[in-house]
Design a protein around this motif. Structure first.
Motif, PDB file in Angstrom:
ATOM      1  N   UNK A   2      -1.293 -25.118  19.411  1.00 18.83           N
ATOM      2  CA  UNK A   2      -0.250 -26.135  19.531  1.00 18.83           C
ATOM      3  C   UNK A   2      -0.687 -27.105  20.618  1.00 18.83           C
ATOM      4  N   UNK A   3      -0.476 -28.422  20.390  1.00 14.81           N
ATOM      5  CA  UNK A   3      -1.052 -29.386  21.345  1.00 14.81           C
ATOM      6  C   UNK A   3      -0.334 -30.724  21.345  1.00 14.81           C
ATOM      7  N   UNK A   4       0.970 -30.710  21.558  1.00 14.43           N
ATOM      8  CA  UNK A   4       1.703 -31.965  21.697  1.00 14.43           C
ATOM      9  C   UNK A   4       1.609 -32.503  23.116  1.00 14.43           C
TER      10      UNK A   4
ATOM     11  N   UNK B  22     -11.912 -29.833  26.466  1.00 10.21           N
ATOM     12  CA  UNK B  22     -12.714 -30.864  25.816  1.00 10.21           C
ATOM     13  C   UNK B  22     -12.455 -30.756  24.315  1.00 10.21           C
ATOM     14  N   UNK B  23     -11.773 -31.745  23.757  1.00 11.30           N
ATOM     15  CA  UNK B  23     -11.305 -31.651  22.380  1.00 11.30           C
ATOM     16  C   UNK B  23     -11.943 -32.722  21.505  1.00 11.30           C
ATOM     17  N   UNK B  24     -12.510 -32.314  20.391  1.00 13.78           N
ATOM     18  CA  UNK B  24     -13.029 -33.258  19.404  1.00 13.78           C
ATOM     19  C   UNK B  24     -11.940 -33.523  18.368  1.00 13.78           C
ATOM     20  N   UNK B  25     -11.569 -34.808  18.217  1.00 16.82           N
ATOM     21  CA  UNK B  25     -10.416 -35.137  17.377  1.00 16.82           C
ATOM     22  C   UNK B  25     -10.810 -36.109  16.272  1.00 16.82           C
ATOM     23  N   UNK B  26      -9.986 -36.097  15.223  1.00 23.07           N
ATOM     24  CA  UNK B  26     -10.094 -37.064  14.132  1.00 23.07           C
ATOM     25  C   UNK B  26      -8.700 -37.539  13.755  1.00 23.07           C
ATOM     26  N   UNK B  27      -8.524 -38.849  13.684  1.00 20.00           N
ATOM     27  CA  UNK B  27      -7.256 -39.423  13.227  1.00 20.00           C
ATOM     28  C   UNK B  27      -6.082 -39.113  14.122  1.00 20.00           C
ATOM     29  N   UNK B  28      -6.321 -39.031  15.422  1.00 25.35           N
ATOM     30  CA  UNK B  28      -5.249 -38.743  16.382  1.00 25.35           C
ATOM     31  C   UNK B  28      -4.429 -40.023  16.566  1.00 25.35           C
ATOM     32  N   UNK B  29      -3.177 -40.027  16.074  1.00 25.15           N
ATOM     33  CA  UNK B  29      -2.371 -41.245  15.997  1.00 25.15           C
ATOM     34  C   UNK B  29      -1.365 -41.331  17.129  1.00 25.15           C
TER      35      UNK B  29
ATOM     36  N   UNK C 245      -5.034 -48.634  28.742  1.00 22.82           N
ATOM     37  CA  UNK C 245      -3.898 -48.638  27.831  1.00 22.82           C
ATOM     38  C   UNK C 245      -3.215 -47.281  27.887  1.00 22.82           C
ATOM     39  N   UNK C 246      -1.902 -47.307  27.711  1.00 26.03           N
ATOM     40  CA  UNK C 246      -1.123 -46.072  27.598  1.00 26.03           C
ATOM     41  C   UNK C 246      -0.665 -45.921  26.157  1.00 26.03           C
ATOM     42  N   UNK C 247      -0.949 -44.761  25.582  1.00 24.68           N
ATOM     43  CA  UNK C 247      -0.593 -44.465  24.197  1.00 24.68           C
ATOM     44  C   UNK C 247       0.470 -43.385  24.170  1.00 24.68           C
ATOM     45  N   UNK C 248       1.564 -43.646  23.489  1.00 30.28           N
ATOM     46  CA  UNK C 248       2.663 -42.684  23.384  1.00 30.28           C
ATOM     47  C   UNK C 248       2.513 -41.869  22.106  1.00 30.28           C
ATOM     48  N   UNK C 249       2.243 -40.580  22.269  1.00 33.73           N
ATOM     49  CA  UNK C 249       2.238 -39.664  21.132  1.00 33.73           C
ATOM     50  C   UNK C 249       3.661 -39.158  20.897  1.00 33.73           C
ATOM     51  N   UNK C 250       3.882 -38.459  19.808  1.00 27.99           N
ATOM     52  CA  UNK C 250       5.219 -37.997  19.442  1.00 27.99           C
ATOM     53  C   UNK C 250       5.483 -36.658  20.120  1.00 27.99           C
ATOM     54  N   UNK C 251       6.422 -36.648  21.062  1.00 29.52           N
ATOM     55  CA  UNK C 251       6.734 -35.443  21.815  1.00 29.52           C
ATOM     56  C   UNK C 251       7.211 -34.307  20.921  1.00 29.52           C
ATOM     57  N   UNK C 252       6.716 -33.125  21.179  1.00 28.24           N
ATOM     58  CA  UNK C 252       7.119 -31.956  20.414  1.00 28.24           C
ATOM     59  C   UNK C 252       6.319 -31.707  19.155  1.00 28.24           C
TER      60      UNK C 252
ATOM     61  N   UNK D 272       3.644 -30.562  18.120  1.00 28.81           N
ATOM     62  CA  UNK D 272       2.487 -29.773  18.555  1.00 28.81           C
ATOM     63  C   UNK D 272       1.601 -29.325  17.405  1.00 28.81           C
ATOM     64  N   UNK D 273       2.176 -29.071  16.235  1.00 31.44           N
ATOM     65  CA  UNK D 273       1.370 -28.675  15.087  1.00 31.44           C
ATOM     66  C   UNK D 273       0.675 -29.874  14.455  1.00 31.44           C
ATOM     67  N   UNK D 274       1.365 -30.988  14.410  1.00 31.94           N
ATOM     68  CA  UNK D 274       0.788 -32.225  13.862  1.00 31.94           C
ATOM     69  C   UNK D 274      -0.473 -32.616  14.624  1.00 31.94           C
ATOM     70  N   UNK D 275      -0.406 -32.575  15.948  1.00 36.56           N
ATOM     71  CA  UNK D 275      -1.562 -32.987  16.748  1.00 36.56           C
ATOM     72  C   UNK D 275      -2.634 -31.902  16.807  1.00 36.56           C
ATOM     73  N   UNK D 276      -2.225 -30.638  16.758  1.00 42.01           N
ATOM     74  CA  UNK D 276      -3.222 -29.573  16.711  1.00 42.01           C
ATOM     75  C   UNK D 276      -4.099 -29.714  15.474  1.00 42.01           C
ATOM     76  N   UNK D 277      -3.515 -30.208  14.385  1.00 42.28           N
ATOM     77  CA  UNK D 277      -4.260 -30.395  13.152  1.00 42.28           C
ATOM     78  C   UNK D 277      -5.313 -31.494  13.278  1.00 42.28           C
ATOM     79  N   UNK D 278      -5.096 -32.430  14.225  1.00 47.60           N
ATOM     80  CA  UNK D 278      -6.064 -33.509  14.460  1.00 47.60           C
ATOM     81  C   UNK D 278      -7.243 -33.054  15.308  1.00 47.60           C
ATOM     82  N   UNK D 279      -7.097 -31.905  15.969  1.00 46.34           N
ATOM     83  CA  UNK D 279      -8.159 -31.393  16.839  1.00 46.34           C
ATOM     84  C   UNK D 279      -9.078 -30.500  16.003  1.00 46.34           C
TER      85      UNK D 279
END
Length: 516
Positions: free
Chosen positions: A397-399, A477-484, A442-449, A451-458
């Protein structure tokens, strides 16, 4: 009572609370999603939230990575051994942490050392009460730090921004509750729920407020005056325009529950316990003879499946065709790329990003970074991690965590190490905004909570540094794809968070006049 059976029942309660949002909360989120205008940032956020809820169901993994400080409320028949129940809960907590259902969150307040199993002085919180019924009533709430930090207590009379004087009466109480929603903004992962305690002393008032969060979203307050205030707050708080994640929008509050107790003449407290959209609380009735679960609570009615319907998929595709183009960034990122971004842009990041929370930021002020951060992305995140038999780490989990805690450090650290982007939730303050403009950040706001959505991007954990700070506080150290995420503070001095705060304060002022 069979101890092993009791322990298994408590373990099931913990896992279900962490991974399976109760039905009454699902209904509230579904209604919010239906109200929101298609194509807006808030609609996108609610879409991510509902997707995340389904992913947590499917993966049996934490809805949000911050599983908070587990708080149990237990009612037992006379004669039941409460010490045995406490021991069963502690064993179940340690096992759930080991199995990646809870994040290790218990930290020594003096040394900062993480116990690693969510056990320690005062953790978990277990509150017992005896009653005359013949079963054990066990309820659990997992309330993360982002929303816990937005709890607030008012001592009446007081003066409130936008609302003026709040006196020692029902109208003063009304003003305090409205102000509590305003001050939370998006930092507590709105749209949220609030429990309110009127009266008591400072500690019992907060206990009463948190106790209200154990009420069902759909119930009706038996006190007619408080019922009216609950309905008033729910209607008018949603006129403040704060919206999901503080992005602006139609839904800011999903539930309001108020309790009252006596006080002493010298004190008049209004205490508010704020809870995020990931309203994780469940309950079970347990047989005192066997330790088995008899019944689950908050699960009345049909379970809402957040899998998108065909009509919703068609609508989403149509919106995507007309929506603003998503900007793709490959880390490391250049200053030129950052200067081209503006508030409101939707960004997708590929490549590496590095987690950094409170301990990392404090450390970097006086030490070199363990790796080259020039052009890189820092993610305000304390993930839930598990190591497999081969010794490889995996993200469960990684929100994002609430960013404002890093305000004293962030600007200096970005300039010191050449960091170009920071990802978190809730926004940051004027010091960081000035640094973004000066440095080109720049500051980027991810969607709080989510955690599964963003874990899938890692896609892979490439390494970890500073593990001495504990799993949530280490630099992963996280390798990500399509982290929105959404640009909410840019390098031109613009801040969506400042804009929403200002506009919501103006809207708050319309509720200044006496109602009761």
């Amino acid at each position: 009572m069979n101890f092993e059976t009791l322990q298994e029942s408590m373990y099931r309660l913990i896992v279900e609370t962490s991974t399976n949002l109760p039905k009454d909360v699902r209904r509230a989120i579904k209604s919010a999603k239906e109200r929101e205008s298609a194509g807006t940032r808030s609609a996108m956020s609610l879409g991510t939230i509902t997707n995340n809820i389904k992913m947590a169901d499917d993966n049996v993994s934490p809805i949000c990575q911050d599983t908070g400080l587990p708080t149990f409320k237990i009612k037992t028949p006379v004669g039941v051994n409460q010490l045995e129940i406490k021991e069963a809960i502690k064993n179940a907590i340690a096992l759930a942490t080991k199995n990646g259902k809870l994040r290790p969150n218990s930290v020594d307040s003096l040394t900062g050392d993480n116990s690693g199993d969510n056990l320690g002085a005062g953790t978990p919180v277990i509150k017992f009460e005896q009653w005359e019924k013949d079963y054990i009533d066990a309820r659990l709430i997992l309330k993360g730090g982002g929303c816990e930090n937005k709890n607030i207590q008012y001592s009446l009379p007081c003066d409130l921004d936008g609302l003026g004087r709040a006196g020692r009466d029902l109208d003063g109480i009304r003003k305090c509750i409205l102000h509590s929603v305003y001050q939370a903004q998006g930092q507590g992962c709105s749209a949220g729920f609030i429990g309110v305690g009127i009266g008591g002393d400072r500690s019992s008032g907060y206990d009463l407020a948190k106790e209200q969060l154990f009420r069902s979203v759909d119930d009706v307050n038996p006190h007619p005056d408080l019922q009216k205030v609950e309905e008033y707050i729910l209607e008018n708080a949603n006129k403040l325009g704060i919206g999901t994640m503080g992005f602006g929008g139609e839904t800011t509050l999903l539930g309001c529950k108020i309790g009252v107790m006596n006080r002493i003449p010298a004190s008049f407290f209004v205490s508010v316990a704020y809870n995020c959209w990931a309203f994780r609380r469940l309950g079970i009735s347990i047989s005192p003879a066997t330790g088995e679960i008899n019944e689950w609570m908050y699960q009345e009615g049909e379970k809402i499946d957040f899998a998108p319907t065909e009509a919703e998929l068609e609508t989403a595709a149509a919106v995507e065709e007309t929506a603003q183009q998503v900007v793709t960034l490959q880390a490391p990122i250049t200053e030129e790329q950052i200067r081209a971004l503006n508030v409101g842009d939707v960004v997708q990041i590929n490549g590496m990003m590095y987690t950094g929370r409170d301990a990392i930021h404090h450390h970097l002020m006086d030490h070199d970074a363990p790796i080259d951060l020039n052009g890189q992305v820092i993610y305000h995140c304390g993930p839930v991690m598990m190591k497999d038999e081969a010794g490889e780490w995996h993200v469960k989990a990684a929100g994002p965590t609430t960013s404002i805690r890093e305000e004293p450090y962030q600007g200096d650290i970005m300039k010191k190490f050449g960091i170009r982007a920071v990802i978190g939730k809730g926004g940051m303050g004027p010091k960081t905004l000035a640094a973004l403009q000066e440095h080109g950040g720049v500051y980027l706001n991810a969607i709080g909570g989510a955690a599964q959505y963003y874990a899938d991007c890692i896609k892979k954990v490439e390494g970890v540094d500073l593990m001495e700070f504990g799993i949530p506080e280490a630099m992963w150290h996280l390798k990500v794809e399509g982290f929105t995420a959404v640009v909410t503070m840019d390098s031109h001095g613009n801040s969506l968070h400042q804009d929403v705060d200002k506009s919501s304060l103006e809207k708050l002022s319309q509720f200044k006049e006496r109602v009761y």
